[in-house]
Design an enzyme around this catalytic site. Structure first.
Site, short mmCIF file in Angstrom:
data_model
loop_
_atom_site.label_atom_id
_atom_site.label_comp_id
_atom_site.label_asym_id
_atom_site.label_seq_id
_atom_site.Cartn_x
_atom_site.Cartn_y
_atom_site.Cartn_z
N TYR A 11 -7.61 1.42 14.25
CA TYR A 11 -7.64 2.74 13.62
C TYR A 11 -8.31 2.61 12.26
O TYR A 11 -8.02 1.69 11.50
CB TYR A 11 -6.22 3.27 13.46
CG TYR A 11 -6.13 4.58 12.71
CD1 TYR A 11 -6.60 5.76 13.28
CD2 TYR A 11 -5.58 4.65 11.42
CE1 TYR A 11 -6.52 6.97 12.59
CE2 TYR A 11 -5.49 5.85 10.74
CZ TYR A 11 -5.96 7.01 11.32
OH TYR A 11 -5.88 8.20 10.64
N ASP A 35 -12.26 -3.69 7.98
CA ASP A 35 -11.40 -2.62 7.49
C ASP A 35 -10.10 -3.28 7.04
O ASP A 35 -9.21 -3.55 7.84
CB ASP A 35 -11.15 -1.59 8.60
CG ASP A 35 -10.21 -0.48 8.13
OD1 ASP A 35 -9.65 -0.60 7.02
OD2 ASP A 35 -10.04 0.50 8.89
N LYS A 51 -4.54 1.78 0.59
CA LYS A 51 -3.13 1.41 0.53
C LYS A 51 -2.79 0.60 -0.74
O LYS A 51 -2.75 1.17 -1.81
CB LYS A 51 -2.70 0.74 1.83
CG LYS A 51 -2.89 1.75 2.99
CD LYS A 51 -2.33 1.39 4.34
CE LYS A 51 -2.42 2.60 5.26
NZ LYS A 51 -3.13 2.42 6.48
C1 LIG Z 1 -4.24 3.54 6.91
C2 LIG Z 1 -5.51 3.03 7.44
C3 LIG Z 1 -6.71 3.74 7.29
C4 LIG Z 1 -6.76 5.14 6.74
O1 LIG Z 1 -6.37 5.21 5.41
P1 LIG Z 1 -5.92 6.64 4.83
O2 LIG Z 1 -5.62 6.36 3.40
O3 LIG Z 1 -4.74 7.05 5.65
O4 LIG Z 1 -7.06 7.58 5.01
C5 LIG Z 1 -7.88 3.13 7.69
N1 LIG Z 1 -7.88 1.90 8.23
C6 LIG Z 1 -6.75 1.20 8.40
C7 LIG Z 1 -6.81 -0.18 8.98
C8 LIG Z 1 -5.53 1.74 8.03
O5 LIG Z 1 -4.40 1.05 8.25
#
Ligand SMILES: *Cc1c(COP(=O)(O)O)cnc(C)c1O
Length: 437
Positions: A150, A245, A273
């Site tokens: 994701y 990511d 995060k």
């Molecule tokens: C949480 C998350 C996102 C999205 O971040 P948001 O701040 O919710 O837009 C993208 N990639 C990964 C791996 C994530 O865990």
């Protein structure tokens, strides 16, 4: 008839009913609903250390940590003070501040592959920018992503895998036109052959691969040996960009990210995060050469009115400095090991099939008889009903997990031995409930 879950307190219930009148589903992010486990969400009032407190006055040991950011524990005094001091100076200027440079320098000093940084407001913005940058820098359009990974609600990455090992993406949501995902190739996580097949067919058109170096949105699935190295090799061979990511894994699995933990260097890193210490911050980083493609240095456009927001920068600086200086990960390590061993033992006592996995300060609980979970299909085959019974009993016992069998768990430095003992005591009736049909 007994029911699987007790309703939340009256104040949570009333707030949820009000929320549903004015917000779709009553929440601002689907991960907050209890749709996957039944029942309605608990509304929170405040949090401190390892605990989060709901509006009915119940305290919970929290393994969600705002879905990742709170590695120092909630309401870390240094971070809160930094935000308060900054807020008193005015909230936002729309002009540069030294704070942005200070956080960028911290990121550069901590993460080896990053020389230059663009601040954004969320993980979604970071991955959006990373993909645009890979396409802009290579002059190619196709992106390889993995089923079960994701990357936020980014249109071209909101795809489902069709049938077969390697598939062209099909839109994963109404509102995402087929044309938008036409250049997205969906491969199988931890299956290098599926990526090799994509490159064999489309290699000269592939701008990059985007991957969660530890898959954290299909529970917690580490990369198998050679997988990340193989992605690096393919990108080198075909001149494509490797995007990690690290929105979840950055500063979570290791102070220098999953790229240091697994010793594989990406071209572009997306952060979120923890980088904002609980404030809405994302960041994209890479070599100076690739980052200079971004406007205004280069021609790949990207902008943000509130990007590099002073409060977010202050929280990020206070958080990263502590991670850098205090060996937070070494402190968490023995605690998370003890927690997972204790859970496995109590599951076995209750006759519940449970496998746990962890990388750094994130972990996964799999209600499965499999010894190791490496593939999305194995994750999808876990016993979600047993998880739901476990979840609701834990909640009633004062332990808060994410309300889905497919989310990772997060530990903070505030989760000490006492907290773990309490969690393990709560887990006994929870596994007993999981064992009941
Ligand atoms: C949480 C998350 C996102 C999205 O971040 P948001 O701040 O919710 O837009 C993208 N990639 C990964 C791996 C994530 O865990």
């Amino acid at each position: 008839m007994s029911h699987d879950f007790s309703p939340p307190g009256p104040h949570s219930q009333a707030l949820f009913e009000r929320a549903c009148e004015v917000m779709p589903g009553g929440v601002n992010s689907p991960a907050r609903t209890f749709n996957a486990v039944g029942g309605s969400p608990v509304f929170m009032d405040r949090a401190e250390g390892a605990y989060i407190f709901d509006v009915d006055g119940n305290a919970y040991i929290d393994y969600v940590g705002s879905f990742g950011p709170m590695i120092l524990g909630h309401a870390d005094p240094t971070t809160v003070a930094a935000v308060q001091n900054q807020a008193a100076k005015g909230l936002s200027f729309g002009a540069p501040t030294g704070l942005e440079t200070e956080l960028a320098e911290l990121i550069r000093d901590m993460i080896d592959s990053v020389e230059s940084v663009r601040m954004v407001n969320s993980g979604t913005e970071a991955t959006t920018t990373a993909v645009r940058l890979a396409r802009g820098a290579t002059g190619r359009n196709k992106i390889v992503k993995f089923a079960g990974n994701y990357h936020g609600h980014v249109d071209p990455l909101l795809v489902s895998a069709g049938s077969g090992a390697l598939t062209l993406g099909i839109p994963g949501s109404p509102g995402v036109p087929e044309a938008v995902v036409a250049d997205t190739l969906v491969a199988t996580y931890n299956d290098l052959a599926s990526v090799e097949a994509a490159f064999a067919e489309h290699g000269d058109d592939i701008a990059g691969i985007i991957v969660e170096p530890v898959a954290g949105n299909m529970n917690c699935v580490p990369p198998v040996d050679g997988f990340l190295e193989g992605l690096r090799g393919l990108c080198d061979r075909y001149g494509a960009a490797l995007i990690f990511d690290e929105v979840m894994t950055g500063f979570r699995v290791h102070p220098a990210g999953a790229q240091a933990y697994f010793d594989v260097t990406p071209d572009i890193t997306a952060l979120g995060k923890i980088v904002g210490g609980g404030m809405p911050v994302g960041a994209v980083g890479g070599s100076k050469a690739i980052m200079e493609s971004l406007a205004p240095a280069g021609s790949v456009y990207q902008a943000g009115t509130l990007a590099g927001h002073p409060l977010g920068m202050a929280a990020g600086i206070a958080t990263l400095q502590q991670i850098r200086d205090h060996d937070v990960h070494a402190a968490i390590e023995p605690n998370i090991t003890r927690l997972l061993a204790g859970l496995e033992q109590r599951a076995a006592n209750a006759g519940v099939a449970l496998t746990t996995q962890r990388v750094g300060a994130m972990f996964g609980l799999f209600f499965t008889a499999e010894d190791a979970v490496t593939r999305f299909e194995q994750v999808a085959a876990c016993d979600t009903e047993a998880f739901a019974r476990f979840f609701h009993t834990l909640l009633a016992e004062g332990v808060y997990l994410a309300p889905s069998a497919f989310e990772a768990g997060f530990m903070s430095r505030a989760h000490d031995n006492t907290i773990i003992d309490r969690t393990l005591a709560a887990a006994e009736p929870a596994f007993a409930a999981a064992a009941r049909r």
